[in-house]
Design an enzyme around this catalytic site. Structure first.
Site, PDB file in Angstrom:
ATOM      1  N   ARG A 221       6.626 -44.569   7.295  1.00 42.36           N
ATOM      2  CA  ARG A 221       7.468 -43.743   6.437  1.00 42.36           C
ATOM      3  C   ARG A 221       7.364 -42.289   6.881  1.00 42.36           C
ATOM      4  O   ARG A 221       6.302 -41.829   7.323  1.00 42.36           O
ATOM      5  CB  ARG A 221       6.993 -43.836   4.978  1.00 42.36           C
ATOM      6  CG  ARG A 221       7.355 -45.138   4.298  1.00 42.36           C
ATOM      7  CD  ARG A 221       8.854 -45.240   4.022  1.00 42.36           C
ATOM      8  NE  ARG A 221       9.212 -46.466   3.335  1.00 42.36           N
ATOM      9  CZ  ARG A 221       9.675 -47.564   3.940  1.00 42.36           C
ATOM     10  NH1 ARG A 221       9.841 -47.591   5.245  1.00 42.36           N
ATOM     11  NH2 ARG A 221      10.009 -48.629   3.223  1.00 42.36           N
ATOM     12  N   HIS A 269      15.684 -44.864  11.995  1.00 43.20           N
ATOM     13  CA  HIS A 269      15.153 -45.859  11.043  1.00 43.20           C
ATOM     14  C   HIS A 269      15.756 -47.249  11.303  1.00 43.20           C
ATOM     15  O   HIS A 269      16.278 -47.899  10.394  1.00 43.20           O
ATOM     16  CB  HIS A 269      15.395 -45.424   9.585  1.00 43.20           C
ATOM     17  CG  HIS A 269      14.419 -46.053   8.624  1.00 43.20           C
ATOM     18  ND1 HIS A 269      13.931 -45.409   7.502  1.00 43.20           N
ATOM     19  CD2 HIS A 269      13.831 -47.278   8.612  1.00 43.20           C
ATOM     20  CE1 HIS A 269      13.103 -46.214   6.847  1.00 43.20           C
ATOM     21  NE2 HIS A 269      13.026 -47.356   7.508  1.00 43.20           N
TER      22      HIS A 269
HETATM   23  C1  GLV Z   1      12.077 -50.574   6.046  1.00 45.36           C
HETATM   24  O1  GLV Z   1      11.797 -49.430   6.170  1.00 45.36           O
HETATM   25  C2  GLV Z   1      11.432 -51.512   5.170  1.00 45.36           C
HETATM   26  O2  GLV Z   1      10.612 -51.129   4.314  1.00 45.36           O
HETATM   27  O3  GLV Z   1      11.737 -52.711   5.306  1.00 45.36           O
END
Ligand code: GLV
Length: 306
Positions: A221, A269
């Site tokens: 994160r 991401h």
């Molecule tokens: C992605 O960031 C997840 O938590 O699956």
């Protein structure tokens, strides 16, 4: 009894199709068009509006649409007693491991260096392989698989986590042995869950403890990293480079310094995005278990926060 999908800004259609493919008669309502909130007993969430769950008087179960649950736990309106489940899925794990292996191999075999050499027609055969020892912070389903696969490929691997572990299949360091862990490695992979213990863990004083030239891969994160500390850590040589997939603000703002920093590689991401078709069976199974009052799959420990 119905299931609500609440994932603002994301196309819910793929989830509707995947869930109905696996269970055609499933009753789904989709945010923001939820007109029978009293029927909702299970909510599937990704970045829901905080406080919104109080509109469901009969809600009994929350499922994250991904592996992480920090986006749910950060909403103080989610009752302490509400069970939360998350996605643990082979496909999700496979994608994450592949991404991390890509990052490790790119560092080890220096693909960015050769790309730059190609641009300038440079033929430089020196030091073709950087010796690599990989440390993975967070040794759950994802981190464990990264360690297994890299170890199978012949890399030395080391795990780090906040709890003590007996019988872990790889060398493992718990939180009081962070310096010993960092002394072993020169590639650091962050796969920790985001909890009050781990938020901001990647900061300048942490990087100072790393072996000079350590390479950072953050696929957990954005809030694990104190972003303003990263470029100073690169400039001081504590780190030699970073591959980042997550950021404090997503999408990464256009004026963010990371875009321009040659030692930082950015991906948006995408390291491991939940595949709705692969993840739907466990959501449907948890919906069934909820109705049958049976133990849930992939239940989050609210004390631990993951
Ligand atoms: C992605 O960031 C997840 O938590 O699956």
């Amino acid at each position: 009894m119905s299931l609500a999908i609440i994932s603002p800004g994301r196309d819910p259609q793929v989830w509707i199709e995947a869930l109905t493919f696996h269970q055609p008669d499933i009753n789904i309502q989709v945010y923001p068009n939820i007109d029978r909130p009293e029927e909702v007993e299970m909510a599937l969430l990704w970045q829901h509006p905080p406080g919104y769950l109080s509109t469901f008087p009969n809600l009994k179960l929350i499922s994250s649409l991904g592996a992480g649950v920090d986006h749910i736990l950060s909403d103080s309106a989610v009752p302490e007693s509400m069970p939360i489940v998350r996605i643990v899925d082979e496909k999700l794990t496979w994608s994450m491991t592949n991404y991390v292996i890509m990052g490790v191999l790119n560092f080890h075999r220096q693909i960015t260096r050769y790309q730059a050499d190609q641009k300038h027609k440079v033929w430089d055969m020196s030091n073709p392989e950087i010796p690599v020892k990989v440390g993975v912070m967070g040794v759950g389903a994802l981190g464990g698989d990264v360690l297994d696969k890299l170890s199978y490929m012949g890399f030395s691997v080391f795990g780090f986590g906040f709890t003590e572990k007996d019988d872990f299949p790889h060398p493992y360091f718990s939180k009081n042995h962070l310096q010993d862990f960092l002394n072993e490695i020169n590639v650091l992979v962050c796969l920790l869950p985001l909890t009050p213990d781990t938020e901001n863990i990647l900061n300048l004083s942490f990087f100072r403890k790393c072996k000079p030239g350590t390479y950072l891969i953050n696929v957990a994160r954005g809030k694990h990293l104190v972003e303003e500390d990263l470029i100073p850590a690169l400039e001081s040589g504590f780190l030699s480079g970073a591959l980042l997939d997550v950021y404090r603000t997503e999408p990464l703002p256009g004026d963010h310094s990371f875009w321009e920093e040659g030692k930082i590689q950015i991906t948006p991401h995408i390291a491991s995005v939940t595949n709705p078709l692969a993840a739907s069976p466990q959501i449907i199974e948890n919906f069934r278990r909820l109705k049958a009052n049976q133990p849930l799959l992939n239940l989050v420990n609210r004390q631990k926060g993951y």
